[in-house]
Design an enzyme around this catalytic site. Structure first.
Site, mmCIF file in Angstrom:
data_model
loop_
_atom_site.group_PDB
_atom_site.id
_atom_site.type_symbol
_atom_site.label_atom_id
_atom_site.label_comp_id
_atom_site.label_asym_id
_atom_site.label_seq_id
_atom_site.Cartn_x
_atom_site.Cartn_y
_atom_site.Cartn_z
ATOM 1 N N ASP A 121 11.593 -29.147 83.757
ATOM 2 C CA ASP A 121 12.940 -28.589 83.664
ATOM 3 C C ASP A 121 13.906 -29.223 84.805
ATOM 4 O OD1 ASP A 121 15.198 -26.953 83.173
ATOM 5 O OD2 ASP A 121 13.734 -25.852 81.864
ATOM 6 N N ASP B 54 14.441 -34.596 84.360
ATOM 7 C CA ASP B 54 15.863 -34.840 83.404
ATOM 8 C C ASP B 54 15.549 -35.728 82.292
ATOM 9 O OD1 ASP B 54 18.311 -35.473 82.114
ATOM 10 O OD2 ASP B 54 19.211 -36.177 83.935
ATOM 11 N N VAL B 55 15.568 -35.178 80.949
ATOM 12 C CA VAL B 55 15.011 -35.833 79.670
ATOM 13 C C VAL B 55 15.810 -36.874 79.472
ATOM 14 C CG1 VAL B 55 13.500 -33.752 79.206
ATOM 15 C CG2 VAL B 55 16.199 -34.028 78.107
ATOM 16 N N ASN C 74 10.686 -29.211 73.990
ATOM 17 C CA ASN C 74 11.415 -27.985 73.801
ATOM 18 C C ASN C 74 12.853 -27.994 74.469
ATOM 19 O OD1 ASN C 74 11.790 -24.910 73.289
ATOM 20 N ND2 ASN C 74 12.329 -24.948 75.519
ATOM 21 N N TYR D 245 25.215 -29.882 66.902
ATOM 22 C CA TYR D 245 24.148 -29.400 67.025
ATOM 23 C C TYR D 245 23.155 -29.577 65.682
ATOM 24 C CZ TYR D 245 20.549 -25.890 68.343
ATOM 25 O OH TYR D 245 19.255 -25.317 68.490
ATOM 26 N N LYS E 35 19.539 -31.453 65.364
ATOM 27 C CA LYS E 35 18.257 -30.843 64.871
ATOM 28 C C LYS E 35 17.674 -31.281 63.629
ATOM 29 C CE LYS E 35 17.704 -28.200 68.387
ATOM 30 N NZ LYS E 35 16.496 -28.393 69.397
ATOM 31 N N ALA F 76 17.834 -17.205 68.292
ATOM 32 C CA ALA F 76 16.856 -16.499 69.046
ATOM 33 C C ALA F 76 17.756 -15.719 70.405
ATOM 34 C CB ALA F 76 16.010 -17.461 69.714
ATOM 35 N N THR G 170 18.228 -15.644 73.746
ATOM 36 C CA THR G 170 17.751 -16.505 74.761
ATOM 37 C C THR G 170 18.990 -16.631 75.649
ATOM 38 O OG1 THR G 170 18.581 -18.349 73.578
ATOM 39 C CG2 THR G 170 16.076 -18.076 73.426
#
Length: 265
Positions: free
Chosen positions: A41, A64-65, A91, A156, A160, A189, A191
């Protein structure tokens, strides 16, 4: 939240976006069920990891992705610490609000860079290690937005939808290598990210009630519920499951229920 059994004993897992929300719940569950877990993360807590030695059950790595070098370094560190990688939970992701005309090109590129290319970078770095595992599994966090048209979620949803197609293509590409690839499709969710969205609205309580009402169960999905679905798909016990999208959405994708109080005929 304990898992109740140790089906991940001897396995090493990497969870991206593992510092909060679904990722944190997943990392905790996999560890409780016997896995050694590396949390990747941008914001990780030092106490989650220890010194990176092979005996440590948890490892916290800053990554960092959107940065390929950062991803490769973190994956290599995790593989060296654990002696390999058996499970990858892709994720990490970010949200976006608006119709197709509400975000400029730079924002479209930014969200795709995290939500889609981020998964590509992490999987690409992990594949050499996964190929050496007898129980290799990748689980991607997708969304109900991939299969249902939701208002104000054009960007978004596009990312996805790409994740869902990517999951299927990866499953086909790597099935003969012994690597299973599946995804979970959570509904809305409960979150931290959803909480921030609610707090930005004019009436957070009303907005929360509306989100709860659109899921037939009448409530938001919990991070723990999504984590258990991820663990199922990642577990050696689901060895015959690949190319699947598991909905964890309170019935949102498949059910058409009447509003509360409306007569049934």
């Amino acid at each position: 939240m304990g898992g109740g059994y140790a089906d991940f004993d001897g396995l090493a897992a990497v969870v991206t976006g593992g510092a909060s929300g679904i990722g944190a719940a997943t990392a905790a569950l996999l560890a409780a069920r016997g896995a050694r877990v590396a949390v990747l993360d941008q914001a990780v807590e030092a106490e989650a990891g220890g010194d990176g030695g092979g005996a440590e059950p948890r490892l916290a790595l800053s990554a960092d992705v959107t940065d390929d070098a950062s991803v490769r370094a973190a994956i290599e560190t995790a593989a060296e610490a654990f002696g390999g990688i058996d499970v990858l939970v892709n994720n990490a992701g970010i949200g976006a609000i608006g119709t197709v005309e509400d975000n400029d090109d730079d924002e479209w590129r930014r969200v795709f860079d995290v939500n889609v290319l981020g998964m590509v970078r992490v999987a690409r770095a992990a594949l050499p290690y996964l190929r050496r595992s007898k129980h290799a599994a990748i689980v991607n966090t997708c969304s109900i937005a991939a299969t249902a048209g939701l208002p104000q979620r054009a960007l978004y949803s596009a990312t996805k939808g790409a994740v869902l197609s990517l999951t299927l293509a990866m499953a086909a590409d790597h099935v003969r290598e012994g690597i299973r690839v599946n995804c979970v499709n959570p509904g809305t969710a409960d979150t931290p990210w959803v909480g921030r969205l609610l707090n930005q609205s004019a009436d957070p309580a009303h907005e929360r009630a509306a989100l709860e009402a659109r899921q037939p169960l009448g409530r938001l999905v919990s991070a723990d519920e999504v984590a258990h679905a991820i663990a199922y798909l990642a577990s050696p016990s689901s060895g015959a499951t690949t190319g699947a999208a598991l909905a964890v959405d309170g019935g949102m994708a498949g059910l058409r229920v009447r509003p509360p109080g409306e007569a049934t005929h």
